[in-house]
Design a protein around this motif. Structure first.
Motif, mmCIF file in Angstrom:
data_model
loop_
_atom_site.group_PDB
_atom_site.id
_atom_site.type_symbol
_atom_site.label_atom_id
_atom_site.label_comp_id
_atom_site.label_asym_id
_atom_site.label_seq_id
_atom_site.Cartn_x
_atom_site.Cartn_y
_atom_site.Cartn_z
ATOM 1 N N LEU A 29 -1.089 4.263 57.119
ATOM 2 C CA LEU A 29 -1.409 4.342 55.700
ATOM 3 C C LEU A 29 -0.155 4.653 54.888
ATOM 4 O O LEU A 29 0.080 4.036 53.848
ATOM 5 C CB LEU A 29 -2.492 5.392 55.434
ATOM 6 N N ASN A 32 1.925 1.507 54.629
ATOM 7 C CA ASN A 32 1.322 0.512 53.743
ATOM 8 C C ASN A 32 1.377 0.930 52.272
ATOM 9 O O ASN A 32 1.454 0.076 51.392
ATOM 10 C CB ASN A 32 -0.118 0.233 54.154
ATOM 11 N N ALA A 33 1.321 2.241 52.018
ATOM 12 C CA ALA A 33 1.401 2.749 50.646
ATOM 13 C C ALA A 33 2.844 2.960 50.199
ATOM 14 O O ALA A 33 3.096 3.339 49.056
ATOM 15 C CB ALA A 33 0.622 4.056 50.526
ATOM 16 N N THR A 61 -4.395 0.900 46.766
ATOM 17 C CA THR A 61 -4.295 -0.455 47.306
ATOM 18 C C THR A 61 -4.281 -0.426 48.827
ATOM 19 O O THR A 61 -4.971 -1.220 49.475
ATOM 20 C CB THR A 61 -3.029 -1.161 46.771
ATOM 21 N N ALA A 62 -3.518 0.490 49.403
ATOM 22 C CA ALA A 62 -3.435 0.598 50.861
ATOM 23 C C ALA A 62 -4.787 0.966 51.471
ATOM 24 O O ALA A 62 -5.098 0.563 52.592
ATOM 25 C CB ALA A 62 -2.369 1.618 51.258
#
Length: 81
Positions: A29, A32-33, A61-62
């Motif tokens: 996470l 991805n963020a 969004t992530a």
């Protein structure tokens, strides 16, 4: 058009609950963020509670949350005035 808030007060327990319910590892996470794993950990345990709008948007969004979804925000205290 509304101006964005200077920061968002987030609920770390909500972040953790959503992340875990989706089976996402904290490192995944964070990657991805585009935030550090330690920053995400501090958010989840409540050491950090405020996020800037771009970072907050990246985390939403992530987690694949709708832009209007506010479940990551800390509960607001009722106005007693």
């Amino acid at each position: 058009m509304k101006a964005p808030r200077p920061t968002y007060e987030v609920d770390g327990a909500a972040i953790r609950k959503i992340r875990m319910s989706r089976g996402i590892k904290i490192a995944d996470l964070a990657r991805n963020a585009r935030i550090s794993r330690s920053y995400l950990t501090r958010l989840e345990i409540g050491v950090r509670t405020n996020m800037r709008p771009p970072t907050y948007a990246a985390l939403r969004t992530a987690l694949e949350l709708d832009p209007e979804d506010e479940q990551l925000l800390a509960p607001r205290e009722p106005n007693t005035e």
